[in-house]
Design a protein around this motif. Sequence first.
Motif, PDB file in Angstrom:
ATOM      1  N   MET A   1     -24.087 -31.644   3.660  1.00 28.01           N
ATOM      2  CA  MET A   1     -25.157 -32.612   3.404  1.00 28.01           C
ATOM      3  C   MET A   1     -26.469 -32.173   4.061  1.00 28.01           C
ATOM      4  SD  MET A   1     -25.603 -35.376   1.743  1.00 28.01           S
ATOM      5  CE  MET A   1     -26.755 -36.692   1.600  1.00 28.01           C
ATOM      6  N   GLY A   2     -26.346 -31.649   5.293  1.00 32.44           N
ATOM      7  CA  GLY A   2     -27.508 -31.183   6.043  1.00 32.44           C
ATOM      8  C   GLY A   2     -28.230 -30.061   5.326  1.00 32.44           C
ATOM      9  N   TYR A   3     -27.451 -29.107   4.783  1.00 33.09           N
ATOM     10  CA  TYR A   3     -28.051 -27.978   4.074  1.00 33.09           C
ATOM     11  C   TYR A   3     -28.768 -28.448   2.814  1.00 33.09           C
ATOM     12  CZ  TYR A   3     -25.607 -24.689   7.073  1.00 33.09           C
ATOM     13  OH  TYR A   3     -25.174 -23.978   8.145  1.00 33.09           O
ATOM     14  N   PHE A   4     -28.178 -29.429   2.155  1.00 30.46           N
ATOM     15  CA  PHE A   4     -28.784 -29.950   0.924  1.00 30.46           C
ATOM     16  C   PHE A   4     -30.140 -30.594   1.225  1.00 30.46           C
ATOM     17  CE2 PHE A   4     -29.400 -33.505  -2.043  1.00 30.46           C
ATOM     18  CZ  PHE A   4     -29.517 -32.768  -3.212  1.00 30.46           C
ATOM     19  N   GLU A   5     -30.186 -31.383   2.303  1.00 32.46           N
ATOM     20  CA  GLU A   5     -31.443 -32.056   2.697  1.00 32.46           C
ATOM     21  C   GLU A   5     -32.504 -31.023   3.065  1.00 32.46           C
ATOM     22  OE1 GLU A   5     -32.567 -35.200   2.783  1.00 32.46           O
ATOM     23  OE2 GLU A   5     -30.761 -35.708   1.647  1.00 32.46           O
ATOM     24  N   MET A   6     -32.054 -29.998   3.800  1.00 32.67           N
ATOM     25  CA  MET A   6     -32.985 -28.953   4.239  1.00 32.67           C
ATOM     26  C   MET A   6     -33.545 -28.198   3.031  1.00 32.67           C
ATOM     27  SD  MET A   6     -32.345 -26.158   7.204  1.00 32.67           S
ATOM     28  CE  MET A   6     -31.484 -24.955   6.212  1.00 32.67           C
ATOM     29  N   ALA A   7     -32.666 -27.854   2.086  1.00 34.10           N
ATOM     30  CA  ALA A   7     -33.100 -27.129   0.888  1.00 34.10           C
ATOM     31  C   ALA A   7     -34.064 -27.988   0.076  1.00 34.10           C
ATOM     32  CB  ALA A   7     -31.879 -26.753   0.056  1.00 34.10           C
ATOM     33  N   LYS A   8     -33.774 -29.292   0.018  1.00 36.31           N
ATOM     34  CA  LYS A   8     -34.641 -30.205  -0.738  1.00 36.31           C
ATOM     35  C   LYS A   8     -36.048 -30.244  -0.109  1.00 36.31           C
ATOM     36  CE  LYS A   8     -34.246 -34.844  -1.251  1.00 36.31           C
ATOM     37  NZ  LYS A   8     -33.544 -36.129  -1.364  1.00 36.31           N
ATOM     38  N   THR A   9     -36.075 -30.323   1.218  1.00 34.96           N
ATOM     39  CA  THR A   9     -37.363 -30.353   1.933  1.00 34.96           C
ATOM     40  C   THR A   9     -38.121 -29.048   1.739  1.00 34.96           C
ATOM     41  OG1 THR A   9     -36.371 -31.791   3.588  1.00 34.96           O
ATOM     42  CG2 THR A   9     -38.427 -30.719   4.205  1.00 34.96           C
ATOM     43  N   ALA A  10     -37.392 -27.914   1.815  1.00 30.06           N
ATOM     44  CA  ALA A  10     -38.032 -26.597   1.670  1.00 30.06           C
ATOM     45  C   ALA A  10     -38.631 -26.446   0.275  1.00 30.06           C
ATOM     46  CB  ALA A  10     -37.023 -25.499   1.953  1.00 30.06           C
ATOM     47  N   ILE A  11     -37.884 -26.842  -0.735  1.00 25.90           N
ATOM     48  CA  ILE A  11     -38.374 -26.704  -2.125  1.00 25.90           C
ATOM     49  C   ILE A  11     -39.578 -27.615  -2.352  1.00 25.90           C
ATOM     50  CG2 ILE A  11     -37.769 -27.173  -4.540  1.00 25.90           C
ATOM     51  CD1 ILE A  11     -34.882 -26.249  -3.745  1.00 25.90           C
ATOM     52  N   LYS A  12     -39.478 -28.838  -1.810  1.00 27.79           N
ATOM     53  CA  LYS A  12     -40.581 -29.792  -1.963  1.00 27.79           C
ATOM     54  C   LYS A  12     -41.857 -29.252  -1.300  1.00 27.79           C
ATOM     55  CE  LYS A  12     -41.557 -34.610  -0.989  1.00 27.79           C
ATOM     56  NZ  LYS A  12     -41.133 -35.745  -0.174  1.00 27.79           N
ATOM     57  N   THR A  13     -41.680 -28.623  -0.131  1.00 28.65           N
ATOM     58  CA  THR A  13     -42.829 -28.076   0.596  1.00 28.65           C
ATOM     59  C   THR A  13     -43.456 -26.912  -0.166  1.00 28.65           C
ATOM     60  OG1 THR A  13     -41.742 -28.693   2.652  1.00 28.65           O
ATOM     61  CG2 THR A  13     -43.570 -27.166   2.838  1.00 28.65           C
ATOM     62  N   VAL A  14     -42.634 -26.055  -0.715  1.00 30.93           N
ATOM     63  CA  VAL A  14     -43.134 -24.895  -1.459  1.00 30.93           C
ATOM     64  C   VAL A  14     -43.878 -25.335  -2.715  1.00 30.93           C
ATOM     65  CG1 VAL A  14     -42.390 -22.903  -2.826  1.00 30.93           C
ATOM     66  CG2 VAL A  14     -41.425 -23.284  -0.557  1.00 30.93           C
ATOM     67  N   MET A  15     -43.378 -26.380  -3.369  1.00 34.73           N
ATOM     68  CA  MET A  15     -43.966 -26.829  -4.633  1.00 34.73           C
ATOM     69  C   MET A  15     -45.224 -27.686  -4.445  1.00 34.73           C
ATOM     70  SD  MET A  15     -41.897 -25.431  -6.717  1.00 34.73           S
ATOM     71  CE  MET A  15     -42.058 -26.131  -8.325  1.00 34.73           C
TER      72      MET A  15
END
Length: 131
Positions: A1-15
Motif C-alpha cells: 500500500m505504501g509503495y502505491f501511495e508513493m508512486a501515485k504521489t511521484a506521478i502526480k508531481t511529475v505531471m
Amino acid sequence: MGYFEMAKTAIKTVMSRPATLMYPARPGKMTTLSRGHVVIDVSRCISCGMCMKKCPAEALCVDKEAKTWTIDRLRCVVCNSCIEVCPVHCLTMEGHYSSAVLAHSGLETFTITYVKPERPKKNESGEPAEA
Ligand code: SF4
Ligand code: SF4
C-alpha cells in the motif's frame, strides 16, 4: 500500500506544473506587505552605526572613517530591523527584489555624502555671533 501511495504521489508531481516561479525570468508577485530590498538615502545618513548594531545577520558595515555604508545582499534576511532603528529614517524597504547575484558578489557599498551643518559661532557672552 505504501509503495502505491508513493508512486501515485511521484506521478502526480511529475505531471503537475512546478510550484516555484522561474525567477528572475518571471518576476515574483508583490503585495503591499512584500519586502524587497533595503535602500539607503546616503545624503541623510549620519554614520551613527545603529543599523549595523541592530542587524541580526551582520549584513551591514558602517565605516565612519571612510564614510561608507555597505550591505551584503547575500546575508540580508530582509527583517526590517535596520529600517526601524535608523534615527533619521534614511533607510527604506523597496517593494521589488534585488537582482540575482553570484556567490561572493552581494556586497554593495555607498559613499555617505551627509555633511554635518556647522554650529553657529557664539561671542563671549554666549549669544550667537552676528555675521
Ligand atoms: S533588513 Fe535586517 S538583515 Fe537586512 S540589513 Fe537590515 S537589519 Fe540586516
Ligand atoms: S543608515 Fe541610519 S542607522 Fe545606519 S548609520 Fe546611517 S543614519 Fe545611522
